[in-house]
Motif scaffolding. Sequence first.
Motif, mmCIF file in Angstrom:
data_model
loop_
_atom_site.group_PDB
_atom_site.id
_atom_site.type_symbol
_atom_site.label_atom_id
_atom_site.label_comp_id
_atom_site.label_asym_id
_atom_site.label_seq_id
_atom_site.Cartn_x
_atom_site.Cartn_y
_atom_site.Cartn_z
ATOM 1 N N GLN A 127 0.805 -1.156 -0.002
ATOM 2 C CA GLN A 127 0.165 0.028 -0.035
ATOM 3 C C GLN A 127 0.833 1.196 -0.048
ATOM 4 O O GLN A 127 0.425 2.250 -0.748
ATOM 5 C CB GLN A 127 -0.871 0.021 1.175
ATOM 6 C CG GLN A 127 -2.065 -1.163 0.991
ATOM 7 C CD GLN A 127 -2.691 -1.370 2.489
ATOM 8 O OE1 GLN A 127 -2.068 -0.966 3.494
ATOM 9 N NE2 GLN A 127 -3.965 -2.012 2.260
ATOM 10 N N ILE A 128 2.060 1.251 0.793
ATOM 11 C CA ILE A 128 2.896 2.511 0.832
ATOM 12 C C ILE A 128 3.576 2.516 -0.532
ATOM 13 O O ILE A 128 3.668 3.483 -1.066
ATOM 14 C CB ILE A 128 3.771 2.332 1.944
ATOM 15 C CG1 ILE A 128 3.148 2.324 3.394
ATOM 16 C CG2 ILE A 128 4.980 3.293 2.008
ATOM 17 C CD1 ILE A 128 3.880 1.955 4.408
ATOM 18 N N ALA A 129 3.961 1.336 -1.021
ATOM 19 C CA ALA A 129 4.618 1.629 -2.519
ATOM 20 C C ALA A 129 3.520 1.949 -3.385
ATOM 21 O O ALA A 129 4.130 2.889 -4.277
ATOM 22 C CB ALA A 129 5.084 0.165 -2.930
ATOM 23 N N MET A 130 2.315 1.806 -3.415
ATOM 24 C CA MET A 130 1.301 2.353 -4.308
ATOM 25 C C MET A 130 1.240 3.776 -4.375
ATOM 26 O O MET A 130 1.191 4.274 -5.089
ATOM 27 C CB MET A 130 -0.061 1.652 -4.146
ATOM 28 C CG MET A 130 -0.060 0.122 -4.597
ATOM 29 S SD MET A 130 0.204 -0.204 -6.431
ATOM 30 C CE MET A 130 -1.337 0.947 -6.996
ATOM 31 N N GLY A 131 1.391 3.973 -2.813
ATOM 32 C CA GLY A 131 1.267 5.428 -2.724
ATOM 33 C C GLY A 131 2.604 6.284 -3.236
ATOM 34 O O GLY A 131 2.284 7.428 -3.953
ATOM 35 N N HIS A 132 3.854 5.669 -3.079
ATOM 36 C CA HIS A 132 4.919 6.196 -3.619
ATOM 37 C C HIS A 132 4.900 6.460 -5.415
ATOM 38 O O HIS A 132 5.023 7.335 -5.872
ATOM 39 C CB HIS A 132 6.136 5.488 -3.302
ATOM 40 C CG HIS A 132 7.404 5.733 -4.103
ATOM 41 N ND1 HIS A 132 8.054 6.886 -3.707
ATOM 42 C CD2 HIS A 132 7.897 5.126 -5.123
ATOM 43 C CE1 HIS A 132 9.209 6.975 -4.557
ATOM 44 N NE2 HIS A 132 8.952 6.013 -5.528
ATOM 45 N N CYS A 133 4.279 5.203 -5.868
ATOM 46 C CA CYS A 133 4.144 5.160 -7.228
ATOM 47 C C CYS A 133 3.142 6.416 -7.722
ATOM 48 O O CYS A 133 3.359 6.971 -8.834
ATOM 49 C CB CYS A 133 3.626 3.942 -7.795
ATOM 50 S SG CYS A 133 4.891 2.571 -7.877
ATOM 51 N N ASP A 166 2.547 8.892 -6.206
ATOM 52 C CA ASP A 166 3.295 10.260 -5.991
ATOM 53 C C ASP A 166 4.379 10.564 -7.176
ATOM 54 O O ASP A 166 4.518 11.802 -7.531
ATOM 55 C CB ASP A 166 4.025 10.174 -4.579
ATOM 56 C CG ASP A 166 3.541 10.833 -3.466
ATOM 57 O OD1 ASP A 166 2.206 11.535 -3.649
ATOM 58 O OD2 ASP A 166 3.797 10.516 -2.437
ATOM 59 N N SER A 167 5.119 9.467 -7.518
ATOM 60 C CA SER A 167 6.281 9.682 -8.432
ATOM 61 C C SER A 167 6.009 9.687 -10.041
ATOM 62 O O SER A 167 6.440 10.038 -10.813
ATOM 63 C CB SER A 167 7.186 8.754 -8.133
ATOM 64 O OG SER A 167 6.772 7.461 -8.488
ATOM 65 N N GLY A 168 4.561 8.969 -10.221
ATOM 66 C CA GLY A 168 4.408 8.822 -11.390
ATOM 67 C C GLY A 168 5.109 7.780 -12.372
ATOM 68 O O GLY A 168 4.836 7.925 -13.311
ATOM 69 N N GLU A 169 5.560 6.904 -11.348
ATOM 70 C CA GLU A 169 6.425 5.671 -11.963
ATOM 71 C C GLU A 169 5.267 4.505 -12.164
ATOM 72 O O GLU A 169 4.772 3.933 -10.967
ATOM 73 C CB GLU A 169 7.354 5.334 -10.933
ATOM 74 C CG GLU A 169 8.508 6.574 -10.965
ATOM 75 C CD GLU A 169 9.360 6.234 -9.700
ATOM 76 O OE1 GLU A 169 10.684 6.287 -9.890
ATOM 77 O OE2 GLU A 169 8.889 5.992 -8.664
ATOM 78 N N GLU A 199 -4.945 9.783 -5.298
ATOM 79 C CA GLU A 199 -4.796 8.170 -5.090
ATOM 80 C C GLU A 199 -3.567 8.081 -4.183
ATOM 81 O O GLU A 199 -3.623 6.737 -3.287
ATOM 82 C CB GLU A 199 -4.380 7.563 -6.543
ATOM 83 C CG GLU A 199 -5.849 7.532 -7.584
ATOM 84 C CD GLU A 199 -6.466 6.294 -6.961
ATOM 85 O OE1 GLU A 199 -6.131 5.350 -6.264
ATOM 86 O OE2 GLU A 199 -7.662 6.534 -6.971
ATOM 87 N N ALA A 200 -2.741 8.849 -4.335
ATOM 88 C CA ALA A 200 -1.300 8.477 -3.249
ATOM 89 C C ALA A 200 -1.941 8.565 -1.922
ATOM 90 O O ALA A 200 -1.549 7.688 -1.269
ATOM 91 C CB ALA A 200 -0.383 9.418 -3.660
ATOM 92 N N PHE A 201 -2.593 9.461 -1.569
ATOM 93 C CA PHE A 201 -3.281 9.881 -0.209
ATOM 94 C C PHE A 201 -3.927 8.676 -0.013
ATOM 95 O O PHE A 201 -4.124 8.265 1.365
ATOM 96 C CB PHE A 201 -4.015 11.096 -0.135
ATOM 97 C CG PHE A 201 -4.460 11.387 1.141
ATOM 98 C CD1 PHE A 201 -3.786 11.793 2.269
ATOM 99 C CD2 PHE A 201 -5.907 10.940 1.175
ATOM 100 C CE1 PHE A 201 -4.395 11.886 3.366
ATOM 101 C CE2 PHE A 201 -6.592 11.136 2.557
ATOM 102 C CZ PHE A 201 -5.858 11.661 3.620
#
Length: 231
Positions: free
Chosen positions: A148-154, A156-159, A167-169
């Motif tokens: 879930q945290i990784a999804m937030g990061h993705c 955030d970064s658009g990776e 969505e990140a939030f």
Amino acid sequence: MKEVFKNLYEAAVQNIENGNYTEAIATLSDLAAQGYAEALYLLGLCYGEGKGVEKSMEKAMILIFDAAVQGYALAQYEMGEMHGDKGGMLMCKQEAFLWYRAAARGGHVAAQYEVGNCYFNGMGVAQNFESAVEYYRLAAEQGNISAQIAMGHCYDSGEGVIANAKEAFAWYLKAAEQGDNSAMFVVGSRYEQGKGAERDVEAAREWYSRAARDGYEDAINALHDLDGLLV
């Protein structure tokens, strides 16, 4: 016969839980000799940890491998760990990826997260952010906090996805609601900044406080800074 094996295996598990390793090892050894995957895996763990038997990583790997090639997802994941960079003894990232992927395809949630990591970081496979997100999402939707945290990061970064602060939030919030301190801190900061969510200083304080109660230093500092701003 399968029902007999299952009952014997469950009795061995109960014996382990009760600390009766002698009887458990005897039963597991008999089942393993007949190729019962669950017994091969559990006996392998016993050898790996030296529980009820003399510790032997070589025997552990052989037993767990024999379970893994039968498609037993727990054993496949353990083979990934053995080959991976988390103290694994074989240190072959390509092999780790293949075992993690096999376990992931069998529905092993932690393995799905690890496959996402492999794709994201290019470990044992060509880097592919879209594939990373695919596997992260599989694990995240089943409640895996790290995913879930990784999804937030993705997001955030658009990776691997189109960047989207809301969505990140939402993904960070899912992890925070499960008690992850780092996610609580991020959720607090997003409320404070109004990024991905409407700005809400009291909500920020609440999430910072929840993480701070567990001693999370960034949250403690954020609370001090927030109090300073409000003076």
